[in-house]
Design a protein around this motif. Structure first.
Motif: not given
Ligand code: HEM
Ligand code: HEM
Length: 185
Positions: A30-32, A36-41, A43-48
């Motif tokens: 679900a996280l992946g 995948a559709d998030m803008e670079n931010s 928050r996205k780096l944390r999620w990755i």
């Protein structure tokens, strides 16, 4: 001396690992999918990072689970299950084990190829599996996604079969993996 006892349920360890790994995979998926559709931010780096840690945890737990499984054979299926279905179940389980290794490994290889090392839980740096290579990285990304779609299909067949056994065949197949379910046989 080892007694040859016919068991009708998976061991507590096998059941615990099955459900723990299932939950971790579903959250990682679900996280992946979402990131995948998030803008670079930030928050996205944390999620990755969280995604990678979850995936590496799945990889480690799957290795433990496989070792446990090699010493503790699966309980026999009820005699009412036709032989072809028993073989199909074996095939699906084999595929699921393969995907539980291949998906995190493809993610790790992909990260290495893109030049991003994995620091497990933010404290333990893991070695890069391969050198940085953009073309290979793109290909591994496609492999990671393809394996995830394969998992989705196999997961659907696996869950569908488990629910069919419980609600239509009304046998004990699901109860072998869900200790609190009342036994029918
Ligand atoms: C249970 C294990 C795993 C599952 C189920 C999983 C699932 C997924 C999914 C569904 C995506 C989205 C694909 C897309 O549509 O673009 C994804 C992306 C990704 N995964 Fe995994 N993954 C797992 C393990 C790992 C591991 C262990 C790593 C690295 C160590 C990893 C690294 C990545 C990266 C870097 C992306 C792309 C992020 C982006 O650029 O948007 N994954 N994963
Ligand atoms: C991503 C999630 C899941 C994965 C990777 C997975 C994987 C597996 C594997 C590899 C086995 C074989 C165990 C062994 O013999 O060592 C198994 C057995 C089983 N799983 Fe799952 N599973 C998942 C989710 C589920 C769910 C959601 C259900 C229920 C709705 C379920 C129900 C069962 C049952 C009943 C068995 C025993 C079946 C039998 O012995 O033939 N699983 N699972």
């Amino acid at each position: 001396m080892r007694l040859n006892v016919v068991t009708t349920r998976y061991t507590r360890t096998a059941i615990g690992l099955h459900w723990l790994i299932a939950v971790l995979i579903i959250v990682a998926f679900a996280l992946g999918w979402t990131m995948a559709d998030m803008e670079n931010s930030p928050r996205k780096l944390r999620w990755i990072s969280w995604h990678k840690w979850l995936g590496i945890t799945v990889l480690g737990l799957t290795a433990v689970r496989l070792l446990w499984r090699l010493g503790h054979p699966a309980p026999a299926l009820p005699a009412s299950v036709p032989l072809w279905q028993q073989k199909a179940a074996e095939g699906v389980h084999f595929l699921l084990y393969g995907l539980m290794f291949a998906i995190p490994l493809s993610g790790w290889l992909f990260s290495s190829a893109r030049g991003f090392s994995v620091v497990y839980l933010g404290i333990l740096p893991l070695p890069d599996l391969i050198g940085a290579n953009e073309e290979l990285g793109d290909w591994l990304h496609t492999v990671h996604i393809g394996l995830n779609y394969t998992l989705l299909a196999v997961f659907g067949a696996h869950v569908g079969a488990a629910l069919k056994h419980h609600f239509i065949e009304r046998d004990d197949v699901l109860a072998r993996m869900v200790p609190w379910l009342e036994r029918k046989g």
